[in-house]
Design a protein around this motif. Structure first.
Motif, PDB file in Angstrom:
ATOM      1  N   GLU B  62      45.475  44.879  29.546  1.00 58.21           N
ATOM      2  CA  GLU B  62      46.668  45.283  30.306  1.00 58.21           C
ATOM      3  C   GLU B  62      46.614  46.748  30.697  1.00 58.21           C
ATOM      4  N   ARG B  63      45.860  47.531  29.954  1.00 52.87           N
ATOM      5  CA  ARG B  63      45.709  48.961  30.269  1.00 52.87           C
ATOM      6  C   ARG B  63      44.837  49.172  31.509  1.00 52.87           C
ATOM      7  N   PHE B  64      44.169  48.113  31.946  1.00 54.99           N
ATOM      8  CA  PHE B  64      43.283  48.207  33.106  1.00 54.99           C
ATOM      9  C   PHE B  64      43.954  47.539  34.305  1.00 54.99           C
ATOM     10  N   SER B  65      43.734  48.093  35.473  1.00 58.53           N
ATOM     11  CA  SER B  65      44.239  47.457  36.687  1.00 58.53           C
ATOM     12  C   SER B  65      43.253  47.731  37.811  1.00 58.53           C
ATOM     13  N   ALA B  66      43.353  46.962  38.847  1.00 57.40           N
ATOM     14  CA  ALA B  66      42.447  47.139  39.977  1.00 57.40           C
ATOM     15  C   ALA B  66      43.171  46.819  41.262  1.00 57.40           C
ATOM     16  N   GLN B  67      42.598  47.257  42.352  1.00 57.22           N
ATOM     17  CA  GLN B  67      43.093  46.862  43.661  1.00 57.22           C
ATOM     18  C   GLN B  67      41.957  46.955  44.667  1.00 57.22           C
ATOM     19  N   GLN B  68      42.134  46.230  45.761  1.00 53.39           N
ATOM     20  CA  GLN B  68      41.188  46.296  46.855  1.00 53.39           C
ATOM     21  C   GLN B  68      41.959  46.719  48.098  1.00 53.39           C
ATOM     22  N   PHE B  69      41.433  47.679  48.791  1.00 50.67           N
ATOM     23  CA  PHE B  69      42.116  48.295  49.914  1.00 50.67           C
ATOM     24  C   PHE B  69      41.726  47.636  51.239  1.00 50.67           C
ATOM     25  N   PRO B  70      42.483  47.923  52.299  1.00 50.53           N
ATOM     26  CA  PRO B  70      42.177  47.303  53.607  1.00 50.53           C
ATOM     27  C   PRO B  70      40.749  47.537  54.083  1.00 50.53           C
ATOM     28  N   ASP B  71      40.146  48.662  53.712  1.00 44.77           N
ATOM     29  CA  ASP B  71      38.747  48.878  54.128  1.00 44.77           C
ATOM     30  C   ASP B  71      37.770  48.178  53.175  1.00 44.77           C
ATOM     31  N   LEU B  72      38.287  47.397  52.247  1.00 50.31           N
ATOM     32  CA  LEU B  72      37.574  46.546  51.299  1.00 50.31           C
ATOM     33  C   LEU B  72      36.991  47.281  50.088  1.00 50.31           C
ATOM     34  N   HIS B  73      37.108  48.590  50.043  1.00 54.25           N
ATOM     35  CA  HIS B  73      36.650  49.230  48.817  1.00 54.25           C
ATOM     36  C   HIS B  73      37.652  48.906  47.712  1.00 54.25           C
ATOM     37  N   SER B  74      37.186  48.999  46.491  1.00 56.69           N
ATOM     38  CA  SER B  74      38.032  48.635  45.362  1.00 56.69           C
ATOM     39  C   SER B  74      38.036  49.762  44.342  1.00 56.69           C
ATOM     40  N   GLU B  75      39.116  49.849  43.610  1.00 53.57           N
ATOM     41  CA  GLU B  75      39.223  50.818  42.539  1.00 53.57           C
ATOM     42  C   GLU B  75      39.652  50.116  41.254  1.00 53.57           C
ATOM     43  N   LEU B  76      39.029  50.523  40.158  1.00 56.38           N
ATOM     44  CA  LEU B  76      39.388  50.015  38.830  1.00 56.38           C
ATOM     45  C   LEU B  76      39.995  51.180  38.064  1.00 56.38           C
ATOM     46  N   ASN B  77      41.229  51.016  37.650  1.00 51.29           N
ATOM     47  CA  ASN B  77      41.940  52.058  36.925  1.00 51.29           C
ATOM     48  C   ASN B  77      41.996  51.701  35.445  1.00 51.29           C
ATOM     49  N   LEU B  78      41.561  52.640  34.620  1.00 48.45           N
ATOM     50  CA  LEU B  78      41.555  52.442  33.171  1.00 48.45           C
ATOM     51  C   LEU B  78      42.456  53.514  32.565  1.00 48.45           C
ATOM     52  N   SER B  79      43.459  53.107  31.829  1.00 46.43           N
ATOM     53  CA  SER B  79      44.396  54.096  31.280  1.00 46.43           C
ATOM     54  C   SER B  79      44.463  54.001  29.759  1.00 46.43           C
ATOM     55  N   SER B  80      45.070  55.005  29.163  1.00 40.89           N
ATOM     56  CA  SER B  80      45.203  55.092  27.694  1.00 40.89           C
ATOM     57  C   SER B  80      43.865  54.753  27.043  1.00 40.89           C
ATOM     58  N   LEU B  81      42.844  55.442  27.487  1.00 40.76           N
ATOM     59  CA  LEU B  81      41.486  55.089  27.092  1.00 40.76           C
ATOM     60  C   LEU B  81      41.268  55.198  25.589  1.00 40.76           C
ATOM     61  N   GLU B  82      40.480  54.253  25.084  1.00 36.99           N
ATOM     62  CA  GLU B  82      40.111  54.210  23.674  1.00 36.99           C
ATOM     63  C   GLU B  82      38.593  54.322  23.572  1.00 36.99           C
ATOM     64  N   LEU B  83      38.118  54.644  22.377  1.00 33.69           N
ATOM     65  CA  LEU B  83      36.672  54.788  22.178  1.00 33.69           C
ATOM     66  C   LEU B  83      35.936  53.508  22.579  1.00 33.69           C
ATOM     67  N   GLY B  84      36.550  52.384  22.305  1.00 34.43           N
ATOM     68  CA  GLY B  84      35.927  51.092  22.587  1.00 34.43           C
ATOM     69  C   GLY B  84      35.813  50.762  24.057  1.00 34.43           C
ATOM     70  N   ASP B  85      36.429  51.583  24.895  1.00 34.92           N
ATOM     71  CA  ASP B  85      36.314  51.355  26.337  1.00 34.92           C
ATOM     72  C   ASP B  85      35.020  51.933  26.901  1.00 34.92           C
ATOM     73  N   SER B  86      34.307  52.672  26.075  1.00 36.60           N
ATOM     74  CA  SER B  86      33.020  53.212  26.513  1.00 36.60           C
ATOM     75  C   SER B  86      32.095  52.059  26.867  1.00 36.60           C
ATOM     76  N   ALA B  87      31.560  52.096  28.072  1.00 40.67           N
ATOM     77  CA  ALA B  87      30.754  50.972  28.549  1.00 40.67           C
ATOM     78  C   ALA B  87      30.210  51.310  29.921  1.00 40.67           C
ATOM     79  N   LEU B  88      29.352  50.423  30.400  1.00 41.64           N
ATOM     80  CA  LEU B  88      28.935  50.454  31.794  1.00 41.64           C
ATOM     81  C   LEU B  88      29.869  49.530  32.562  1.00 41.64           C
ATOM     82  N   TYR B  89      30.370  50.007  33.672  1.00 37.75           N
ATOM     83  CA  TYR B  89      31.244  49.185  34.510  1.00 37.75           C
ATOM     84  C   TYR B  89      30.533  48.939  35.829  1.00 37.75           C
TER      85      TYR B  89
END
Lengths: 113, 114
Positions: B62-89
């Motif tokens: 739930e701390r993560f959200s995403a959206q795709q914009f009209p030009d089709l690029h996308s953004e992934l938002n990660l909030s309240s980050l924890e150590l366990g969120d360390s990763a390759l995305y």
């Protein structure tokens, strides 16, 4: 349902062959194979479809056994460049078009001289 | 080069912070998928967008959200980050070819949470 890959890891000498398996408990529409070098993006290798069609790589082949819902990736005369982690990704037969892949945990292949 | 671009390449941030990862799909591809890969783990599907609409959700917190914009690029938002969120995305885009969708992966963003 995550597909199961075997073996988890394998070490080969150059020129040897290897087989990597990917099994699913669900009826599959397609199986997609990728190779990933450490820290890099997965690179598409091959797709196998229900019905036996495949699109793939020149030196790597694969099969799809519909009865067992299992795909096998065959690496022959391995080269050092084959080293990496191989992932299978599956699409279930009841998919609704453009669905995401469900990946197995990967098979780590190391080819040594 | 798959044609999928991701920025930034590396991101180092502290726990509790918020970051945004960006992905541009291949020209003409309408779908964007986001995956998380933790150390020595497989690829975990997070979310899929098609032409601006969310199509499927996987193991996305739930701390993560995403959206795709009209030009089709996308953004992934990660909030309240924890150590366990360390990763390759990774993000991937897909093209429909001969009866199936081929997914092509971007180079990934390595997130380190300290």
């Amino acid at each position: 349902q995550q597909p199961v890959q075997s073996p988890q890891a394998v070490i080969l000498r150059e020129g040897e062959d290897a087989v990597i398996n990917c099994s699913s408990s669900k009826a599959l529409y397609s199986v997609h194979w990728y190779r990933q070098k450490h820290g890099e993006a997965p690179v598409f290798l091959m797709i196998l479809l229900k019905g036996g069609e495949q699109k793939g790589h020149e030196k790597i082949s694969a099969s799809f056994n519909e009865k067992k819902q299992q795909s096998s990736l065959y690496l022959t005369a391995s080269q050092l460049s084959y080293s990496g982690t191989y992932f299978c990704g599956t699409v279930a037969r009841d998919h609704s078009g453009n669905t995401p892949l469900v990946f197995g945990k990967g098979t780590r292949l190391s080819v040594i001289a | 080069d798959s044609g999928v671009t991701q920025t930034p390449k590396h991101l180092i941030t502290a726990t509790g912070q918020r970051v945004t990862l960006r992905c541009s799909p291949r020209s003409g591809d309408l779908s964007v998928y986001w995956y998380q890969q933790s150390l020595d783990q497989g690829l975990q599907f997070l979310i899929h967008y098609y032409n601006g609409e969310e199509r499927a959700k996987g193991n996305i917190l739930e701390r993560f959200s995403a959206q795709q914009f009209p030009d089709l690029h996308s953004e992934l938002n990660l909030s309240s980050l924890e150590l366990g969120d360390s990763a390759l995305y990774f993000c991937a885009s897909s093209v429909f070819t001969g009866g199936f969708y081929e997914q092509y992966f971007g180079p990934g963003t390595r997130l380190t949470v300290t």
